[in-house]
Motif scaffolding. Structure first.
Motif, PDB file in Angstrom:
ATOM      1  N   PRO A 109       7.186   0.702   5.124  1.00 16.60           N
ATOM      2  CA  PRO A 109       6.228   1.759   5.383  1.00 16.60           C
ATOM      3  C   PRO A 109       5.442   1.862   6.199  1.00 16.60           C
ATOM      4  O   PRO A 109       5.303   2.745   6.840  1.00 16.60           O
ATOM      5  CB  PRO A 109       5.037   1.312   4.374  1.00 16.60           C
ATOM      6  CG  PRO A 109       5.364  -0.522   3.675  1.00 16.60           C
ATOM      7  CD  PRO A 109       6.221  -0.775   4.505  1.00 16.60           C
ATOM      8  N   TRP A 110       4.907   0.379   6.690  1.00 13.86           N
ATOM      9  CA  TRP A 110       3.445   1.366   7.713  1.00 13.86           C
ATOM     10  C   TRP A 110       4.363   2.024   9.381  1.00 13.86           C
ATOM     11  O   TRP A 110       4.187   2.795   9.984  1.00 13.86           O
ATOM     12  CB  TRP A 110       2.685   0.128   7.442  1.00 13.86           C
ATOM     13  CG  TRP A 110       1.248  -0.213   7.054  1.00 13.86           C
ATOM     14  CD1 TRP A 110       2.283  -1.075   6.572  1.00 13.86           C
ATOM     15  CD2 TRP A 110       0.549   0.504   7.311  1.00 13.86           C
ATOM     16  NE1 TRP A 110       0.510  -0.993   5.080  1.00 13.86           N
ATOM     17  CE2 TRP A 110      -0.287   0.232   5.468  1.00 13.86           C
ATOM     18  CE3 TRP A 110       0.003   1.480   7.492  1.00 13.86           C
ATOM     19  CZ2 TRP A 110      -1.039   0.566   5.010  1.00 13.86           C
ATOM     20  CZ3 TRP A 110      -1.078   2.246   7.158  1.00 13.86           C
ATOM     21  CH2 TRP A 110      -1.950   1.471   6.002  1.00 13.86           C
ATOM     22  N   THR A 168      -0.097  17.003   5.373  1.00 11.21           N
ATOM     23  CA  THR A 168       1.227  16.704   5.802  1.00 11.21           C
ATOM     24  C   THR A 168       2.399  17.114   6.084  1.00 11.21           C
ATOM     25  O   THR A 168       2.664  17.705   6.756  1.00 11.21           O
ATOM     26  CB  THR A 168       1.011  14.734   5.667  1.00 11.21           C
ATOM     27  OG1 THR A 168       0.491  14.668   5.982  1.00 11.21           O
ATOM     28  CG2 THR A 168       2.670  14.142   6.824  1.00 11.21           C
ATOM     29  N   PHE A 206       2.070   9.190   3.144  1.00 11.03           N
ATOM     30  CA  PHE A 206       2.561   9.639   4.632  1.00 11.03           C
ATOM     31  C   PHE A 206       3.377  10.164   4.714  1.00 11.03           C
ATOM     32  O   PHE A 206       4.375  11.834   5.959  1.00 11.03           O
ATOM     33  CB  PHE A 206       1.696   8.887   5.753  1.00 11.03           C
ATOM     34  CG  PHE A 206       1.347  10.025   7.014  1.00 11.03           C
ATOM     35  CD1 PHE A 206       0.261  11.039   6.919  1.00 11.03           C
ATOM     36  CD2 PHE A 206       2.476   9.671   7.666  1.00 11.03           C
ATOM     37  CE1 PHE A 206       0.268  11.199   8.931  1.00 11.03           C
ATOM     38  CE2 PHE A 206       2.107  10.214   8.953  1.00 11.03           C
ATOM     39  CZ  PHE A 206       0.835  11.491   9.298  1.00 11.03           C
ATOM     40  N   THR A 207       4.411   9.160   4.896  1.00  3.98           N
ATOM     41  CA  THR A 207       5.990   9.405   5.755  1.00  3.98           C
ATOM     42  C   THR A 207       6.216  10.835   4.970  1.00  3.98           C
ATOM     43  O   THR A 207       7.379  11.221   5.015  1.00  3.98           O
ATOM     44  CB  THR A 207       6.441   8.391   5.497  1.00  3.98           C
ATOM     45  OG1 THR A 207       6.201   7.110   6.398  1.00  3.98           O
ATOM     46  CG2 THR A 207       8.231   8.621   5.891  1.00  3.98           C
ATOM     47  N   ALA A 237       3.735  10.094  12.091  1.00  6.29           N
ATOM     48  CA  ALA A 237       2.816  10.474  12.612  1.00  6.29           C
ATOM     49  C   ALA A 237       2.669  11.097  14.482  1.00  6.29           C
ATOM     50  O   ALA A 237       2.193  11.743  14.315  1.00  6.29           O
ATOM     51  CB  ALA A 237       1.178   9.856  13.041  1.00  6.29           C
ATOM     52  N   SER A 294       1.139  -1.081   0.527  1.00  8.03           N
ATOM     53  CA  SER A 294      -0.034   0.214   0.017  1.00  8.03           C
ATOM     54  C   SER A 294       1.196   1.181  -0.036  1.00  8.03           C
ATOM     55  O   SER A 294       2.048   1.436   0.793  1.00  8.03           O
ATOM     56  CB  SER A 294      -0.979   0.155   1.696  1.00  8.03           C
ATOM     57  OG  SER A 294      -1.616   1.035   1.468  1.00  8.03           O
ATOM     58  N   PRO A 331       1.296   4.837   3.632  1.00  3.65           N
ATOM     59  CA  PRO A 331       1.994   4.746   4.880  1.00  3.65           C
ATOM     60  C   PRO A 331       3.184   5.586   3.310  1.00  3.65           C
ATOM     61  O   PRO A 331       4.074   6.296   4.390  1.00  3.65           O
ATOM     62  CB  PRO A 331       2.340   3.480   4.641  1.00  3.65           C
ATOM     63  CG  PRO A 331       1.686   2.601   3.851  1.00  3.65           C
ATOM     64  CD  PRO A 331       0.271   3.025   3.250  1.00  3.65           C
ATOM     65  N   ALA A 364       4.928   5.197   8.401  1.00  2.00           N
ATOM     66  CA  ALA A 364       4.322   5.948   9.076  1.00  2.00           C
ATOM     67  C   ALA A 364       3.426   6.386  10.632  1.00  2.00           C
ATOM     68  O   ALA A 364       3.705   6.978  10.813  1.00  2.00           O
ATOM     69  CB  ALA A 364       3.037   5.451   8.254  1.00  2.00           C
ATOM     70  N   GLY A 365       3.852   5.099  11.378  1.00  2.00           N
ATOM     71  CA  GLY A 365       3.428   5.532  12.778  1.00  2.00           C
ATOM     72  C   GLY A 365       4.331   6.143  12.933  1.00  2.00           C
ATOM     73  O   GLY A 365       3.677   6.805  13.885  1.00  2.00           O
ATOM     74  N   ALA A 420      11.050   4.005   5.227  1.00  2.00           N
ATOM     75  CA  ALA A 420       9.521   3.608   4.744  1.00  2.00           C
ATOM     76  C   ALA A 420       9.376   2.869   3.608  1.00  2.00           C
ATOM     77  O   ALA A 420       8.609   2.033   3.354  1.00  2.00           O
ATOM     78  CB  ALA A 420       8.982   5.315   4.071  1.00  2.00           C
TER      79      ALA A 420
END
Length: 205
Positions: free
Chosen positions: A154-155, A108, A8-9, A162, A2, A5, A158-159, A150
Protein backbone atom coordinates in the motif's frame (compact mmCIF):
# COMPACT_ATOMS: atom_id res chain seq x y z
CA UNK A 1 -2.05 -2.53 7.64
CA UNK A 2 -2.71 1.21 7.68
CA UNK A 3 -5.66 1.99 5.45
CA UNK A 4 -4.51 5.53 4.62
CA UNK A 5 -2.33 4.60 1.60
CA UNK A 6 -5.06 2.33 0.19
CA UNK A 7 -7.60 5.15 0.60
CA UNK A 8 -5.31 7.58 -1.21
CA UNK A 9 -4.54 5.16 -4.06
CA UNK A 10 -8.19 4.19 -4.53
CA UNK A 11 -9.07 7.89 -4.63
CA UNK A 12 -6.52 8.57 -7.36
CA UNK A 13 -7.70 5.54 -9.34
CA UNK A 14 -11.38 6.50 -8.94
CA UNK A 15 -10.69 9.84 -10.58
CA UNK A 16 -9.44 7.94 -13.63
CA UNK A 17 -11.94 5.07 -13.76
CA UNK A 18 -14.24 4.72 -10.75
CA UNK A 19 -16.07 1.69 -12.11
CA UNK A 20 -12.84 -0.23 -12.57
CA UNK A 21 -11.88 0.48 -8.95
CA UNK A 22 -15.20 -0.77 -7.58
CA UNK A 23 -15.11 -3.83 -9.84
CA UNK A 24 -11.52 -4.75 -9.03
CA UNK A 25 -11.81 -4.24 -5.28
CA UNK A 26 -15.06 -6.19 -5.22
CA UNK A 27 -13.60 -9.08 -7.17
CA UNK A 28 -10.44 -9.17 -5.02
CA UNK A 29 -12.61 -9.26 -1.90
CA UNK A 30 -15.11 -11.82 -3.21
CA UNK A 31 -12.39 -14.21 -4.34
CA UNK A 32 -10.49 -13.95 -1.06
CA UNK A 33 -7.45 -12.25 -2.55
CA UNK A 34 -7.72 -9.51 0.07
CA UNK A 35 -9.54 -9.16 3.37
CA UNK A 36 -9.27 -5.36 3.25
CA UNK A 37 -12.30 -5.01 0.99
CA UNK A 38 -15.61 -4.29 2.76
CA UNK A 39 -18.48 -6.71 2.15
CA UNK A 40 -20.64 -4.00 0.55
CA UNK A 41 -18.26 -3.84 -2.41
CA UNK A 42 -18.37 -7.61 -2.84
CA UNK A 43 -22.12 -7.86 -3.37
CA UNK A 44 -23.19 -9.48 -6.64
CA UNK A 45 -25.46 -6.59 -7.64
CA UNK A 46 -22.68 -4.07 -7.05
CA UNK A 47 -20.26 -6.13 -9.15
CA UNK A 48 -22.76 -6.52 -12.01
CA UNK A 49 -23.57 -2.80 -12.16
CA UNK A 50 -19.88 -1.85 -11.87
CA UNK A 51 -19.02 -4.34 -14.63
CA UNK A 52 -21.65 -3.01 -17.04
CA UNK A 53 -20.66 0.61 -16.41
CA UNK A 54 -16.99 -0.30 -16.75
CA UNK A 55 -17.68 -1.76 -20.21
CA UNK A 56 -19.55 1.42 -21.18
CA UNK A 57 -16.60 3.53 -20.06
CA UNK A 58 -14.18 1.20 -21.81
CA UNK A 59 -15.81 2.10 -25.14
CA UNK A 60 -16.77 5.75 -24.57
CA UNK A 61 -13.35 6.63 -23.20
CA UNK A 62 -11.63 5.72 -26.48
CA UNK A 63 -13.78 7.77 -28.87
CA UNK A 64 -12.60 11.35 -29.58
CA UNK A 65 -14.93 14.03 -28.16
CA UNK A 66 -17.23 11.37 -26.74
CA UNK A 67 -14.61 10.88 -24.02
CA UNK A 68 -14.75 14.58 -23.11
CA UNK A 69 -18.55 14.46 -22.87
CA UNK A 70 -18.25 11.34 -20.70
CA UNK A 71 -15.70 13.12 -18.49
CA UNK A 72 -18.03 16.10 -18.09
CA UNK A 73 -20.84 13.83 -16.91
CA UNK A 74 -18.48 12.15 -14.46
CA UNK A 75 -17.15 15.33 -12.87
CA UNK A 76 -19.45 14.58 -9.95
CA UNK A 77 -19.59 10.78 -10.25
CA UNK A 78 -15.86 10.05 -9.94
CA UNK A 79 -15.12 12.20 -6.85
CA UNK A 80 -18.29 10.91 -5.20
CA UNK A 81 -17.33 7.31 -5.97
CA UNK A 82 -13.82 7.96 -4.67
CA UNK A 83 -15.24 9.36 -1.45
CA UNK A 84 -17.66 6.47 -0.95
CA UNK A 85 -15.06 3.76 -1.66
CA UNK A 86 -12.56 5.49 0.64
CA UNK A 87 -15.13 5.83 3.42
CA UNK A 88 -16.02 2.14 3.13
CA UNK A 89 -12.37 1.13 3.25
CA UNK A 90 -11.75 3.40 6.25
CA UNK A 91 -14.90 2.30 8.06
CA UNK A 92 -13.88 -1.33 8.10
CA UNK A 93 -10.34 -0.76 9.31
CA UNK A 94 -10.77 1.14 12.54
CA UNK A 95 -7.56 3.05 11.85
CA UNK A 96 -9.05 6.02 9.99
CA UNK A 97 -12.42 7.71 10.54
CA UNK A 98 -14.87 7.31 7.67
CA UNK A 99 -15.33 11.06 7.28
CA UNK A 100 -11.59 11.66 6.93
CA UNK A 101 -11.27 8.72 4.56
CA UNK A 102 -14.09 10.04 2.39
CA UNK A 103 -12.52 13.49 2.30
CA UNK A 104 -9.13 12.13 1.25
CA UNK A 105 -10.56 9.77 -1.36
CA UNK A 106 -12.99 12.33 -2.77
CA UNK A 107 -10.48 15.18 -3.04
CA UNK A 108 -7.83 12.93 -4.57
CA UNK A 109 -10.36 11.57 -7.06
CA UNK A 110 -11.40 15.11 -8.00
CA UNK A 111 -7.80 16.12 -8.71
CA UNK A 112 -7.03 13.05 -10.79
CA UNK A 113 -10.34 13.45 -12.65
CA UNK A 114 -9.44 17.06 -13.54
CA UNK A 115 -6.06 15.88 -14.80
CA UNK A 116 -7.70 13.15 -16.89
CA UNK A 117 -10.40 15.42 -18.32
CA UNK A 118 -7.95 18.21 -19.11
CA UNK A 119 -5.47 15.86 -20.74
CA UNK A 120 -8.24 14.40 -22.91
CA UNK A 121 -9.21 17.86 -24.11
CA UNK A 122 -5.64 18.35 -25.26
CA UNK A 123 -5.51 14.91 -26.88
CA UNK A 124 -8.76 15.64 -28.73
CA UNK A 125 -7.10 18.50 -30.57
CA UNK A 126 -5.42 15.79 -32.64
CA UNK A 127 -7.69 14.63 -35.49
CA UNK A 128 -6.75 10.95 -35.37
CA UNK A 129 -8.34 8.52 -32.85
CA UNK A 130 -5.23 6.45 -32.09
CA UNK A 131 -3.90 8.82 -29.43
CA UNK A 132 -7.21 8.55 -27.55
CA UNK A 133 -7.07 4.77 -27.67
CA UNK A 134 -3.45 4.72 -26.50
CA UNK A 135 -4.03 7.14 -23.62
CA UNK A 136 -7.23 5.40 -22.51
CA UNK A 137 -5.61 1.95 -22.59
CA UNK A 138 -2.65 3.22 -20.57
CA UNK A 139 -5.07 4.67 -18.00
CA UNK A 140 -7.04 1.42 -17.74
CA UNK A 141 -3.90 -0.67 -17.29
CA UNK A 142 -2.44 1.82 -14.82
CA UNK A 143 -5.55 1.79 -12.66
CA UNK A 144 -5.75 -2.01 -12.64
CA UNK A 145 -2.06 -2.44 -11.84
CA UNK A 146 -1.94 0.17 -9.09
CA UNK A 147 -5.13 -0.94 -7.34
CA UNK A 148 -3.93 -4.55 -7.32
CA UNK A 149 -0.47 -3.49 -6.17
CA UNK A 150 -1.96 -1.34 -3.39
CA UNK A 151 -3.56 -4.35 -1.72
CA UNK A 152 -0.14 -5.92 -1.15
CA UNK A 153 2.22 -2.92 -1.05
CA UNK A 154 0.00 0.00 0.00
CA UNK A 155 2.67 2.57 0.85
CA UNK A 156 4.64 2.04 -2.35
CA UNK A 157 1.42 2.19 -4.37
CA UNK A 158 0.41 5.41 -2.61
CA UNK A 159 3.81 6.91 -3.45
CA UNK A 160 3.37 5.96 -7.10
CA UNK A 161 -0.16 7.40 -7.12
CA UNK A 162 1.12 10.67 -5.61
CA UNK A 163 3.90 10.85 -8.20
CA UNK A 164 1.45 10.19 -11.05
CA UNK A 165 -0.93 12.83 -9.70
CA UNK A 166 1.86 15.40 -9.44
CA UNK A 167 3.12 14.52 -12.93
CA UNK A 168 -0.40 14.84 -14.28
CA UNK A 169 -0.88 18.28 -12.72
CA UNK A 170 2.43 19.49 -14.17
CA UNK A 171 1.54 18.08 -17.59
CA UNK A 172 -1.87 19.71 -17.43
CA UNK A 173 -0.26 23.08 -16.73
CA UNK A 174 1.87 22.69 -19.87
CA UNK A 175 -1.19 21.68 -21.90
CA UNK A 176 -3.36 24.55 -20.66
CA UNK A 177 -2.85 26.68 -23.79
CA UNK A 178 -3.77 23.76 -26.06
CA UNK A 179 -6.90 23.13 -24.02
CA UNK A 180 -7.94 26.78 -24.31
CA UNK A 181 -7.52 26.61 -28.10
CA UNK A 182 -9.64 23.44 -28.14
CA UNK A 183 -12.44 25.15 -26.21
CA UNK A 184 -12.34 28.23 -28.45
CA UNK A 185 -12.50 26.04 -31.56
CA UNK A 186 -15.42 24.05 -30.17
CA UNK A 187 -17.29 27.26 -29.26
CA UNK A 188 -16.61 28.62 -32.74
CA UNK A 189 -18.02 25.48 -34.35
CA UNK A 190 -21.17 25.78 -32.26
CA UNK A 191 -21.55 29.42 -33.24
CA UNK A 192 -21.05 28.61 -36.92
CA UNK A 193 -23.72 25.90 -36.74
CA UNK A 194 -26.09 28.32 -35.01
CA UNK A 195 -25.54 31.00 -37.64
CA UNK A 196 -25.91 28.49 -40.47
CA UNK A 197 -29.18 27.29 -38.98
CA UNK A 198 -30.55 30.81 -38.58
CA UNK A 199 -29.59 31.67 -42.18
CA UNK A 200 -31.32 28.62 -43.67
CA UNK A 201 -34.59 29.48 -45.50
CA UNK A 202 -37.80 28.00 -44.22
CA UNK A 203 -39.02 24.98 -46.21
CA UNK A 204 -41.21 26.18 -49.04
CA UNK A 205 -40.24 29.84 -48.38
Amino acid sequence: MSVLPLVFTSGWASGINAYAVVLLLGLFGATGVSDEVPASLQRADVLVVAGVLFLCELVADKIPYVDSVWDSVHTVVRPLAGAVVAALLAGGSGSLPELAGGAIGGSTALLSHLVKAGTRMAVNTSPEPFSNIAVSTAEDLGVAALVAFALFHPWIAAGLAAALLLLGLVTLAFLASRIRRFRRRRAQRREEKRLAGSASPWPGG
